[in-house]
Design a protein around this motif. Structure first.
Motif, PDB file in Angstrom:
ATOM      1  N   PRO A   1       0.806  -1.218   0.000  1.00  0.00           N
ATOM      2  CA  PRO A   1       0.000   0.000   0.000  1.00  0.00           C
ATOM      3  C   PRO A   1       0.844   1.275   0.000  1.00  0.00           C
ATOM      4  N   ILE A   2       2.148   1.146   0.150  1.00  0.00           N
ATOM      5  CA  ILE A   2       3.035   2.299   0.076  1.00  0.00           C
ATOM      6  C   ILE A   2       4.076   2.030  -0.999  1.00  0.00           C
ATOM      7  N   GLN A   3       4.692   3.095  -1.482  1.00  0.00           N
ATOM      8  CA  GLN A   3       5.792   2.940  -2.426  1.00  0.00           C
ATOM      9  C   GLN A   3       7.090   3.168  -1.674  1.00  0.00           C
ATOM     10  N   LYS A   4       8.015   2.230  -1.883  1.00  0.00           N
ATOM     11  CA  LYS A   4       9.293   2.301  -1.179  1.00  0.00           C
ATOM     12  C   LYS A   4      10.256   1.389  -1.909  1.00  0.00           C
ATOM     13  N   SER A   5      11.503   1.817  -2.039  1.00  0.00           N
ATOM     14  CA  SER A   5      12.546   0.971  -2.620  1.00  0.00           C
ATOM     15  C   SER A   5      13.620   0.776  -1.569  1.00  0.00           C
ATOM     16  N   VAL A   6      14.005  -0.476  -1.347  1.00  0.00           N
ATOM     17  CA  VAL A   6      15.011  -0.813  -0.351  1.00  0.00           C
ATOM     18  C   VAL A   6      16.185  -1.479  -1.067  1.00  0.00           C
ATOM     19  N   TYR A   7      17.316  -0.781  -1.073  1.00  0.00           N
ATOM     20  CA  TYR A   7      18.523  -1.276  -1.724  1.00  0.00           C
ATOM     21  C   TYR A   7      19.474  -1.816  -0.666  1.00  0.00           C
ATOM     22  N   ILE A   8      20.005  -2.999  -0.901  1.00  0.00           N
ATOM     23  CA  ILE A   8      20.984  -3.581   0.002  1.00  0.00           C
ATOM     24  C   ILE A   8      22.229  -3.871  -0.821  1.00  0.00           C
ATOM     25  N   ASN A   9      23.310  -3.215  -0.463  1.00  0.00           N
ATOM     26  CA  ASN A   9      24.584  -3.376  -1.164  1.00  0.00           C
ATOM     27  C   ASN A   9      25.643  -3.639  -0.113  1.00  0.00           C
ATOM     28  N   GLY A  10      26.100  -4.868  -0.035  1.00  0.00           N
ATOM     29  CA  GLY A  10      27.103  -5.200   0.969  1.00  0.00           C
ATOM     30  C   GLY A  10      26.557  -4.971   2.355  1.00  0.00           C
ATOM     31  N   GLN A  11      27.166  -4.072   3.081  1.00  0.00           N
ATOM     32  CA  GLN A  11      26.757  -3.796   4.458  1.00  0.00           C
ATOM     33  C   GLN A  11      25.985  -2.486   4.589  1.00  0.00           C
ATOM     34  N   LYS A  12      25.366  -2.001   3.491  1.00  0.00           N
ATOM     35  CA  LYS A  12      24.647  -0.730   3.519  1.00  0.00           C
ATOM     36  C   LYS A  12      23.225  -0.901   3.002  1.00  0.00           C
ATOM     37  N   ILE A  13      22.294  -0.222   3.658  1.00  0.00           N
ATOM     38  CA  ILE A  13      20.891  -0.205   3.251  1.00  0.00           C
ATOM     39  C   ILE A  13      20.529   1.224   2.875  1.00  0.00           C
ATOM     40  N   THR A  14      19.886   1.381   1.726  1.00  0.00           N
ATOM     41  CA  THR A  14      19.362   2.675   1.307  1.00  0.00           C
ATOM     42  C   THR A  14      17.869   2.504   1.068  1.00  0.00           C
ATOM     43  N   VAL A  15      17.052   3.272   1.794  1.00  0.00           N
ATOM     44  CA  VAL A  15      15.603   3.194   1.671  1.00  0.00           C
ATOM     45  C   VAL A  15      15.112   4.511   1.070  1.00  0.00           C
ATOM     46  N   ILE A  16      14.475   4.424  -0.088  1.00  0.00           N
ATOM     47  CA  ILE A  16      13.948   5.608  -0.771  1.00  0.00           C
ATOM     48  C   ILE A  16      12.433   5.571  -0.656  1.00  0.00           C
ATOM     49  N   GLU A  17      11.873   6.638  -0.053  1.00  0.00           N
ATOM     50  CA  GLU A  17      10.432   6.732   0.167  1.00  0.00           C
ATOM     51  C   GLU A  17       9.887   7.958  -0.558  1.00  0.00           C
ATOM     52  N   PRO A  18       9.386   7.781  -1.792  1.00  0.00           N
ATOM     53  CA  PRO A  18       8.926   8.918  -2.597  1.00  0.00           C
ATOM     54  C   PRO A  18       7.780   9.710  -1.974  1.00  0.00           C
ATOM     55  N   GLN A  19       6.875   9.047  -1.263  1.00  0.00           N
ATOM     56  CA  GLN A  19       5.706   9.742  -0.720  1.00  0.00           C
ATOM     57  C   GLN A  19       6.083  10.789   0.326  1.00  0.00           C
ATOM     58  N   ILE A  20       7.204  10.576   1.013  1.00  0.00           N
ATOM     59  CA  ILE A  20       7.631  11.578   1.997  1.00  0.00           C
ATOM     60  C   ILE A  20       8.940  12.258   1.576  1.00  0.00           C
ATOM     61  N   GLU A  21       9.372  11.980   0.332  1.00  0.00           N
ATOM     62  CA  GLU A  21      10.584  12.584  -0.234  1.00  0.00           C
ATOM     63  C   GLU A  21      11.769  12.455   0.717  1.00  0.00           C
ATOM     64  N   GLN A  22      11.995  11.216   1.151  1.00  0.00           N
ATOM     65  CA  GLN A  22      13.039  10.952   2.143  1.00  0.00           C
ATOM     66  C   GLN A  22      13.844   9.712   1.779  1.00  0.00           C
ATOM     67  N   VAL A  23      15.128   9.769   2.097  1.00  0.00           N
ATOM     68  CA  VAL A  23      16.034   8.641   1.915  1.00  0.00           C
ATOM     69  C   VAL A  23      16.719   8.376   3.246  1.00  0.00           C
ATOM     70  N   THR A  24      16.765   7.112   3.649  1.00  0.00           N
ATOM     71  CA  THR A  24      17.472   6.716   4.860  1.00  0.00           C
ATOM     72  C   THR A  24      18.613   5.794   4.448  1.00  0.00           C
ATOM     73  N   ILE A  25      19.813   6.103   4.927  1.00  0.00           N
ATOM     74  CA  ILE A  25      20.982   5.284   4.634  1.00  0.00           C
ATOM     75  C   ILE A  25      21.560   4.827   5.966  1.00  0.00           C
ATOM     76  N   ARG A  26      21.744   3.506   6.093  1.00  0.00           N
ATOM     77  CA  ARG A  26      22.308   2.990   7.337  1.00  0.00           C
ATOM     78  C   ARG A  26      23.081   1.706   7.064  1.00  0.00           C
ATOM     79  N   SER A  27      23.787   1.228   8.077  1.00  0.00           N
ATOM     80  CA  SER A  27      24.568   0.005   7.926  1.00  0.00           C
ATOM     81  C   SER A  27      23.752  -1.199   8.382  1.00  0.00           C
ATOM     82  N   LEU A  28      24.201  -2.383   7.999  1.00  0.00           N
ATOM     83  CA  LEU A  28      23.531  -3.629   8.334  1.00  0.00           C
ATOM     84  C   LEU A  28      24.084  -4.298   9.583  1.00  0.00           C
ATOM     85  N   ASP A  29      24.885  -3.611  10.342  1.00  0.00           N
ATOM     86  CA  ASP A  29      25.654  -4.194  11.437  1.00  0.00           C
ATOM     87  C   ASP A  29      25.000  -5.329  12.202  1.00  0.00           C
TER      88      ASP A  29
END
Length: 172
Positions: free
Chosen positions: A61-89
């Motif tokens: 019901p929401i639009q969101k893209s979650v990218y996982i590259n190695g030990q990093k996560i990038t979450v792009i949320e178009p509806q709130i025009e926000q990106v969260t970048i964090r590690s997978l520790d």
């Protein structure tokens, strides 16, 4: 409950395992039921490729893209025009779950990682579902529709494209 699918799914890298998967692509339906019986259903598509690349695209019901590259996560949320970048520790790696899975019967496997139990189902040698009870006592089931395994996936698919006007939040 909006972010609950991310806690465990974000760590999915690639399913290499009892069925020796090198890449995976599938539409999915993820159902989360909380301890009060409240249900939320997500729809989307997953691409995963060894060694540690994954892209979960949530469409409803929401639009969101979650990218996982190695030990990093990038979450792009178009509806709130926000990106969260964090590690997978400290996250649990689904690759580890699949690798530790023990055969229960013809199609079902079971794994316990860091005290968490998972059920993995293959049908006709294709990964069809993963289910577990998360740390918040929610029942989570991810069903894959028309999965494609071990077909090349263009590496550019796993590179996030961040719109210039989106807010970027970085963890750590």
């Amino acid at each position: 409950m909006r972010f609950l699918p991310l806690f465990f799914l974000l760590t999915l890298t690639v399913f290499a395992s009892p069925k020796e998967l090198n890449s995976f692509n599938s539409k999915f339906v993820q159902t989360i039921i909380d301890d009060n019986g409240k249900k939320i259903i997500y729809h989307g598509e997953l691409w995963a490729d060894k060694p540690q690349n994954a892209l979960w695209v949530y469409q409803k019901p929401i639009q969101k893209s979650v990218y996982i590259n190695g030990q990093k996560i990038t979450v792009i949320e178009p509806q709130i025009e926000q990106v969260t970048i964090r590690s997978l520790d400290d996250e649990i790696d689904f690759l580890q779950i699949i690798q530790k899975a023990k055969k229960i019967d013809e199609n079902r496997y079971s794994a316990t990682v860091k005290g968490q139990a998972y059920s993995v189902v293959f049908k006709n040698d294709l990964l069809t579902s993963i289910s577990y009870k998360d740390g918040y006592d929610n029942s989570v089931a991810i069903v894959f529709n028309n999965p494609v395994q071990n077909k090349p996936i263009e590496s550019g698919r796993f590179k996030p494209v961040i719109p210039a006007d989106f807010d970027i939040l970085r963890d750590r």
